[in-house]
Write an enzyme that holds these catalytic residues in place. Structure first.
Site, PDB file in Angstrom:
ATOM      1  N   ARG A 213      -6.808  -1.479  -7.478  1.00  0.00           N
ATOM      2  CA  ARG A 213      -7.692  -1.614  -6.305  1.00  0.00           C
ATOM      3  C   ARG A 213      -9.148  -1.648  -6.752  1.00  0.00           C
ATOM      4  O   ARG A 213      -9.959  -2.413  -6.225  1.00  0.00           O
ATOM      5  CB  ARG A 213      -7.495  -0.428  -5.366  1.00  0.00           C
ATOM      6  CG  ARG A 213      -6.191  -0.467  -4.617  1.00  0.00           C
ATOM      7  CD  ARG A 213      -6.088   0.757  -3.713  1.00  0.00           C
ATOM      8  NE  ARG A 213      -4.769   0.812  -3.139  1.00  0.00           N
ATOM      9  CZ  ARG A 213      -4.003   1.892  -3.097  1.00  0.00           C
ATOM     10  NH1 ARG A 213      -4.442   3.043  -3.574  1.00  0.00           N
ATOM     11  NH2 ARG A 213      -2.808   1.840  -2.556  1.00  0.00           N
ATOM     12  N   PHE A 229       0.864  -7.812   2.392  1.00  0.00           N
ATOM     13  CA  PHE A 229       1.688  -6.600   2.256  1.00  0.00           C
ATOM     14  C   PHE A 229       0.728  -5.399   2.184  1.00  0.00           C
ATOM     15  O   PHE A 229       0.780  -4.586   1.271  1.00  0.00           O
ATOM     16  CB  PHE A 229       2.581  -6.650   1.007  1.00  0.00           C
ATOM     17  CG  PHE A 229       3.422  -7.903   0.902  1.00  0.00           C
ATOM     18  CD1 PHE A 229       4.646  -7.972   1.557  1.00  0.00           C
ATOM     19  CD2 PHE A 229       2.994  -8.997   0.152  1.00  0.00           C
ATOM     20  CE1 PHE A 229       5.436  -9.125   1.463  1.00  0.00           C
ATOM     21  CE2 PHE A 229       3.773 -10.147   0.062  1.00  0.00           C
ATOM     22  CZ  PHE A 229       4.998 -10.214   0.712  1.00  0.00           C
ATOM     23  N   ASP A 251       0.431  -7.505   7.270  1.00  0.00           N
ATOM     24  CA  ASP A 251       1.662  -6.748   7.044  1.00  0.00           C
ATOM     25  C   ASP A 251       2.584  -7.027   8.234  1.00  0.00           C
ATOM     26  O   ASP A 251       2.112  -7.229   9.359  1.00  0.00           O
ATOM     27  CB  ASP A 251       1.352  -5.243   6.945  1.00  0.00           C
ATOM     28  CG  ASP A 251       2.471  -4.464   6.263  1.00  0.00           C
ATOM     29  OD1 ASP A 251       2.259  -3.987   5.127  1.00  0.00           O
ATOM     30  OD2 ASP A 251       3.559  -4.330   6.866  1.00  0.00           O
ATOM     31  N   SER A 252       3.898  -7.006   7.982  1.00  0.00           N
ATOM     32  CA  SER A 252       4.841  -7.287   9.075  1.00  0.00           C
ATOM     33  C   SER A 252       5.034  -6.077   9.983  1.00  0.00           C
ATOM     34  O   SER A 252       5.572  -6.196  11.076  1.00  0.00           O
ATOM     35  CB  SER A 252       6.182  -7.739   8.509  1.00  0.00           C
ATOM     36  OG  SER A 252       6.661  -6.772   7.615  1.00  0.00           O
ATOM     37  N   ASP A 298       1.088  -7.946  -2.968  1.00  0.00           N
ATOM     38  CA  ASP A 298       1.690  -6.677  -3.442  1.00  0.00           C
ATOM     39  C   ASP A 298       2.944  -6.363  -2.622  1.00  0.00           C
ATOM     40  O   ASP A 298       2.964  -5.410  -1.844  1.00  0.00           O
ATOM     41  CB  ASP A 298       0.662  -5.537  -3.330  1.00  0.00           C
ATOM     42  CG  ASP A 298       1.209  -4.235  -3.893  1.00  0.00           C
ATOM     43  OD1 ASP A 298       2.076  -4.283  -4.781  1.00  0.00           O
ATOM     44  OD2 ASP A 298       0.765  -3.153  -3.439  1.00  0.00           O
ATOM     45  N   CYS A 338       6.628  -4.407  -8.186  1.00  0.00           N
ATOM     46  CA  CYS A 338       6.928  -2.996  -8.466  1.00  0.00           C
ATOM     47  C   CYS A 338       8.438  -2.787  -8.635  1.00  0.00           C
ATOM     48  O   CYS A 338       8.914  -1.665  -8.586  1.00  0.00           O
ATOM     49  CB  CYS A 338       6.369  -2.092  -7.362  1.00  0.00           C
ATOM     50  SG  CYS A 338       7.042  -2.458  -5.742  1.00  0.00           S
TER      51      CYS A 338
END
Ligand code: SAH
Length: 394
Positions: A213, A229, A251-252, A298, A338
């Site tokens: 970040r 995301f 984001d969903s 991400d 990730c």
């Protein structure tokens, strides 16, 4: 009768290399009828002590706590291990740091406590047990944490219900083990974030992206940023801090976008050049018409198991291709995986395939990983899970 696990002949190789797991295929037999989560001594077929750890039914039958015969897993052991984890975070400058008060204190195998994660959020410690043995050790862990932090700790929350093995039938419930607390802003490099360990994903916040970040903040000046995301808006806040022209968080989950919006307001007031958009990222990326010149990808782990590997790699390829088709010339793409099951090389190949589909000139500027408070035990390379690339797209 003492609880023992006897290995098949010749199956001690990985333990001699200090790898902390014993797979079921290496086990000859068990003695003393251990229950799941018991501390069990491991002996070779030749009759030598080789390790001691938590026993569990499953493909990983034992997670090693110590290779020393004279190290019992008692109160003193817990204090000592947590103290060592703490000392490392002291070395990293994370203890009593006025600008960052959330960090990972225990990162499983990376801190020689396989199956245990402890994240610190200000005066609250959040525990996540991934093994039955760790779950059954919670009293000891609470005691050792309280001793270690004294007054600086006000609450210890257990968030293991989704991570302890379901088959063990523990009926784990998320709850305070000591004290109590509530959603509070934490500080990360001077930025504020609302963290809810009770409602949020994982332990409440993705601490593992701290350094990455900061790198986004470094490049954000004057850029039009898309953070996909976005969850809490971690990358978005750093981009705003770094002087981005505007930042969109996608984001969903509406809970997530609401949180990102609250965090933007918390740090920069209601006039911040930030939009929180609830949408599917794959759809959103279709219609952005080269309007962004810094994009962050991400996504959650696409592969939770090795079986899902091929689909995951296809997913990374498609996602990255779409972003590289749509980013403005001279744009910077921060792309992450990730998934522990996806290796660094496999991820890079997937991104490479995505670049080929997009047909743009792409250069790798940075190769990113997890921060130092998520250390990798050198004997347990599986502990390295976060992979990232910063790409310059012409
Ligand atoms: N970048 C974040 C962490 C991301 S966690 C941080 O720095 O904290 C993954 C997020 O992806 C979750 O919030 C989840 O709601 C969201 N998500 C999963 N699938 C998605 C999709 N197809 N489209 C948009 N968001 C998605």
């Amino acid at each position: 009768m003492q609880k023992r696990l006897i290995l098949k002949r010749g199956k001690q190789e990985s333990l001699l290399r200090r790898h902390p797991w014993i797979f079921s295929g290496a086990v000859h037999h068990l003695e003393g009828n251990p229950a799941e989560g018991d501390v069990v001594d491991v002996w070779t077929a030749e009759g030598d002590f080789i390790a001691r750890g938590h026993y569990q039914i499953g493909s990983i039958t034992l997670r090693v706590l110590t290779f020393q015969a004279d190290e019992p897993i008692d109160r003193h052991w817990w204090q000592d291990r947590l103290q060592k984890a703490y000392a490392l975070r002291q070395t990293l400058g994370l203890i009593d740091n006025p600008r960052t008060n959330c960090y990972r204190l225990v990162h499983g195998e990376g801190d020689q406590m396989p199956g245990l994660v402890i994240d610190i959020y200000g005066s609250t410690a959040v525990l996540q047990c991934h093994s039955v043995g760790m779950y059954r050790s919670r009293d000891r862990i609470v005691e050792a944490l309280r001793q270690l932090y004294g007054d600086r700790l006000q609450a210890i929350y257990d968030k293991s219900s989704a991570t302890v093995p379901f088959k063990a039938g523990l009926h784990a419930r998320d709850q305070y083990l000591w004290g109590s607390g509530s959603e509070t802003p934490v500080l990360e490099n001077g930025n504020q974030f609302l963290v809810s360990w009770e409602e949020g994903q994982k332990t409440g916040f993705f601490i593992d992206q701290r350094d990455n970040r900061a790198l986004v903040g470094h490049y954000a000046q004057g850029r039009t940023v898309l953070n996909t995301f976005s969850y809490t808006g971690g990358f978005s806040i750093y981009a705003l801090q770094g002087g981005a022209r505007s930042v969109d968080s996608v984001d969903s989950s509406e809970t997530a976008t609401r949180l990102a919006a609250r965090n933007a307001t918390l740090n920069f007031g209601p006039e911040a050049p930030h939009r929180a958009i609830t949408a599917d990222v794959f759809d959103y990326l279709r219609n952005i018409d080269r309007s962004y010149d810094l994009i962050i990808l991400d996504p959650p782990a696409f592969a939770k198991h090795h079986k899902a590997l091929n689909n995951a790699l296809q997913g990374y390829k498609r996602l990255n291709a779409r972003a590289m088709q749509q980013i403005r010339p001279g744009g910077l793409l921060f792309t992450f995986s990730c998934s522990q099951a996806v290796s660094r090389e496999q991820f890079r190949m997937a991104v490479f395939s995505g670049a080929a589909i997009a047909g743009r000139n792409v250069r790798i500027l940075h190769q990113l990983t997890q921060p130092a408070d998520h250390p990798v035990n050198i004997y347990h390379p599986e502990g390295e899970y976060l992979k990232g690339l910063v790409l310059y797209v012409e």
